[in-house]
Design an enzyme around this catalytic site. Sequence first.
Site, PDB file in Angstrom:
ATOM      1  N   LYS A 182       0.833  -0.956  -0.002  1.00  0.00           N
ATOM      2  CA  LYS A 182       0.119  -0.078  -0.163  1.00  0.00           C
ATOM      3  C   LYS A 182       0.974   1.399   0.046  1.00  0.00           C
ATOM      4  O   LYS A 182       0.690   2.282  -0.742  1.00  0.00           O
ATOM      5  CB  LYS A 182      -0.806  -0.011   1.102  1.00  0.00           C
ATOM      6  N   ARG A 238     -10.053   0.912   8.705  1.00  0.00           N
ATOM      7  CA  ARG A 238      -9.695  -0.180   9.153  1.00  0.00           C
ATOM      8  C   ARG A 238     -10.626  -1.097   9.736  1.00  0.00           C
ATOM      9  O   ARG A 238     -10.495  -2.500   9.959  1.00  0.00           O
ATOM     10  CB  ARG A 238      -8.497  -0.312   9.893  1.00  0.00           C
ATOM     11  N   ARG A 294      12.506  -6.891   6.693  1.00  0.00           N
ATOM     12  CA  ARG A 294      12.690  -5.654   6.366  1.00  0.00           C
ATOM     13  C   ARG A 294      13.374  -4.823   7.519  1.00  0.00           C
ATOM     14  O   ARG A 294      12.968  -4.997   8.742  1.00  0.00           O
ATOM     15  CB  ARG A 294      11.256  -4.853   6.056  1.00  0.00           C
ATOM     16  N   ARG A 348      11.475  -2.240  12.637  1.00  0.00           N
ATOM     17  CA  ARG A 348      10.276  -2.036  13.209  1.00  0.00           C
ATOM     18  C   ARG A 348       9.876  -2.860  14.217  1.00  0.00           C
ATOM     19  O   ARG A 348       9.587  -4.237  13.927  1.00  0.00           O
ATOM     20  CB  ARG A 348       9.096  -1.433  12.299  1.00  0.00           C
ATOM     21  N   ARG A 370      -0.927  -8.578  13.514  1.00  0.00           N
ATOM     22  CA  ARG A 370      -1.568  -7.846  12.429  1.00  0.00           C
ATOM     23  C   ARG A 370      -2.458  -8.394  11.190  1.00  0.00           C
ATOM     24  O   ARG A 370      -3.448  -7.727  10.840  1.00  0.00           O
ATOM     25  CB  ARG A 370      -0.429  -6.894  11.951  1.00  0.00           C
TER      26      ARG A 370
END
Length: 217
Positions: free
Chosen positions: A13, A88, A123, A156, A167
């Site tokens: 996104k 959301r 990541r 992160r 998530r």
Amino acid sequence: MRLILLGPPGAGKGTQSHFIKERYNIPQISTGDMLRQAVQDDTEIGRKAKFIMETGGLVPDDVIIELVQERIHKTDCEHGFLLDGFPRTLAQAKALSLTNISFDHVIEIDLDDEIIVKRLSGRWVHPASGRSYHVENNPPRKPFKDDFTGEPLVQRDDDQEVTIRKRLSVYRTQTQPVASYYLSMAAADKTNTLKFFKIDGSQPPLVIFEKIAQELE
Ligand code: AMP
């Protein structure tokens, strides 16, 4: 042009929002970015959101709705905007419908959960610049060091595997119904103002973008 971009974390996104914003010259409103900024600035919202974000939950609807309401009424949104990461939940989608702001497109980017886990858990970012690397797909020249400054890269908190899985489960249970909500709304829209389309997020980013652009034009 008013757009809503939906999709699980890690489906791309952020990348697509960036392309859309550049090509169509509309502001990108990312609630995730707004919340990360609030955490960094140590505001009241930031303090409320920090733990929830780190553990992969959703910040309460009333907090987010207020944040978005305030943002979309700013003058730079007069000619359109792109919502990235909002709504959301169904409650957020319904609150947005109550504003009577009409949308032209809802785009859902979808991707298999296992591919997402692989993408996100690899990541690493350079916090000062926001540069992002991936252990397999885009590794830094020296392991875990930023190519330009040599400073350490960090992961992160919400990119750790257990948090990613949380998530994803939150996405599938709370946000997937939002996609169905807009799909039915688009199907019932006799004026054909609202268009819904779903795209496979496993394709290369520029291919996805060209397909999105074709839909938008
Ligand atoms: P994102 O960068 O969009 O994945 O957002 C990061 C985190 O911010 C999410 O995992 C949530 O904890 C929080 N967040 C972002 N947008 C929303 C939203 N619309 N509603 C509730 N929480 C959100």
